[in-house]
Design a protein around this motif. Structure first.
Motif, short mmCIF file in Angstrom:
data_model
loop_
_atom_site.label_atom_id
_atom_site.label_comp_id
_atom_site.label_asym_id
_atom_site.label_seq_id
_atom_site.Cartn_x
_atom_site.Cartn_y
_atom_site.Cartn_z
N VAL A 69 -11.70 2.77 15.39
CA VAL A 69 -11.00 3.16 14.34
C VAL A 69 -11.81 2.65 12.93
N ALA A 70 -11.83 3.72 12.21
CA ALA A 70 -12.68 3.42 10.99
C ALA A 70 -11.82 2.35 9.81
N ILE A 71 -12.43 1.46 9.17
CA ILE A 71 -11.80 0.77 8.38
C ILE A 71 -10.97 1.52 7.41
N GLY A 72 -9.64 1.46 7.03
CA GLY A 72 -8.78 2.27 6.15
C GLY A 72 -8.28 3.36 6.98
N ALA A 73 -8.56 3.76 8.33
CA ALA A 73 -7.91 4.72 9.09
C ALA A 73 -6.44 4.29 9.44
N SER A 74 -5.51 5.35 9.63
CA SER A 74 -4.10 4.64 10.34
C SER A 74 -4.43 4.26 11.72
N LEU A 75 -3.84 3.03 11.75
CA LEU A 75 -3.83 2.17 13.08
C LEU A 75 -2.39 2.38 13.69
N MET A 76 -1.48 2.59 13.16
CA MET A 76 -0.13 2.65 13.64
C MET A 76 0.82 3.14 12.52
N VAL A 77 1.75 3.94 12.93
CA VAL A 77 2.97 4.65 12.04
C VAL A 77 4.21 4.00 12.64
N VAL A 78 4.96 3.45 11.74
CA VAL A 78 6.41 2.55 12.05
C VAL A 78 7.39 3.32 11.36
N GLU A 79 8.37 3.68 11.93
CA GLU A 79 9.63 4.19 11.54
C GLU A 79 10.49 3.03 10.92
N THR A 80 10.65 2.64 9.53
CA THR A 80 11.09 1.56 9.13
C THR A 80 12.76 1.72 8.83
N ASP A 81 13.37 0.48 8.76
CA ASP A 81 14.74 0.45 8.43
C ASP A 81 15.25 0.45 7.17
N ALA A 82 14.07 -0.04 6.31
CA ALA A 82 14.52 0.06 4.80
C ALA A 82 13.62 1.02 4.13
N ALA A 83 13.66 1.29 3.10
CA ALA A 83 12.89 2.32 2.37
C ALA A 83 11.82 1.64 1.79
N VAL A 84 10.60 1.74 2.43
CA VAL A 84 9.44 1.24 1.86
C VAL A 84 8.53 2.11 1.71
N ALA A 85 7.45 1.81 0.79
CA ALA A 85 6.44 2.81 0.46
C ALA A 85 5.59 3.13 1.61
N GLU A 86 5.23 4.43 1.57
CA GLU A 86 4.55 4.90 2.63
C GLU A 86 3.15 4.22 2.76
N GLU A 87 2.38 3.77 2.05
CA GLU A 87 1.38 3.09 1.91
C GLU A 87 1.47 1.53 1.20
N ALA A 88 0.88 0.51 1.67
CA ALA A 88 0.98 -0.63 1.09
C ALA A 88 0.13 -0.56 -0.26
N PRO A 89 0.48 -1.04 -1.55
CA PRO A 89 -0.13 -0.77 -2.66
C PRO A 89 -1.50 -1.72 -2.78
N ALA A 90 -2.43 -0.82 -3.46
CA ALA A 90 -3.59 -1.40 -3.64
C ALA A 90 -3.72 -2.52 -4.66
N PRO A 91 -4.51 -3.54 -4.70
CA PRO A 91 -4.55 -4.49 -5.74
C PRO A 91 -4.97 -3.81 -7.05
N ALA A 92 -4.38 -4.20 -8.15
CA ALA A 92 -4.36 -3.47 -9.32
C ALA A 92 -5.84 -3.69 -9.80
N ALA A 93 -6.29 -4.83 -9.87
CA ALA A 93 -7.73 -5.11 -10.10
C ALA A 93 -8.31 -6.20 -9.31
N PRO A 94 -9.97 -6.06 -9.24
CA PRO A 94 -10.56 -6.89 -8.42
C PRO A 94 -10.25 -8.32 -8.90
N VAL A 95 -10.54 -9.25 -7.92
CA VAL A 95 -10.03 -10.62 -8.28
C VAL A 95 -10.87 -11.15 -9.55
N ALA A 96 -12.36 -11.00 -9.48
CA ALA A 96 -13.27 -11.27 -10.49
C ALA A 96 -12.69 -11.06 -11.80
#
Length: 127
Positions: free
Chosen positions: A68-95
């Motif tokens: 499985v490539a990094i960043g590729a779908s590993l698993m899809v879960v049907e959630t109970d709560a209304a969550v975003a399709e994807e986890a949000p990416a960090p706004a800016a690099p740490v530095a």
């Protein structure tokens, strides 16, 4: 209900893909947040993957032995709560975030560079 796509995170510097060593869940299983769902192996280590959400597994990336490539779908879960399709990416690099914090804490203060200490004169004090 919403679907959450759990993408394979970057589990090691310079790693482009990982092998599925074991699944601890199957399609249709009810899972909880932080539950171990799979073991992934790179050329450096085997890493346990934990679900970031609770819900019912509706899709898995492949079979044991598949890559499985990094960043590729590993698993899809049907959630109970209304969550975003994807986890949000960090706004800016740490530095960049650290630079912004330093600037916010010390606005307009120039960077101080210390000059080297003067060398002692040769010969000492004598006469």
């Amino acid at each position: 209900m919403a679907r959450f796509t759990f993408r394979l995170p970057d589990i090691g510097e310079g790693i482009a893909e990982a092998e599925i060593v074991a699944w601890h869940v199957k399609v249709g299983d009810r899972i909880e947040e932080d539950q171990q769902v799979a073991d992934m192996m790179t050329d450096k280590a085997t890493v346990e993957m934990e679900s970031p959400v609770s819900g019912v597994v509706v899709e898995l990336a492949g079979e044991v032995g598949d890559q499985v490539a990094i960043g590729a779908s590993l698993m899809v879960v049907e959630t109970d709560a209304a969550v975003a399709e994807e986890a949000p990416a960090p706004a800016a690099p740490v530095a960049e975030a650290v630079e912004e914090q330093v600037e916010a804490e010390t606005p307009g203060v120039p960077e101080v560079v210390e000059a080297p200490a003067p060398l002692p004169l040769a010969g000492g004090a004598g006469g």
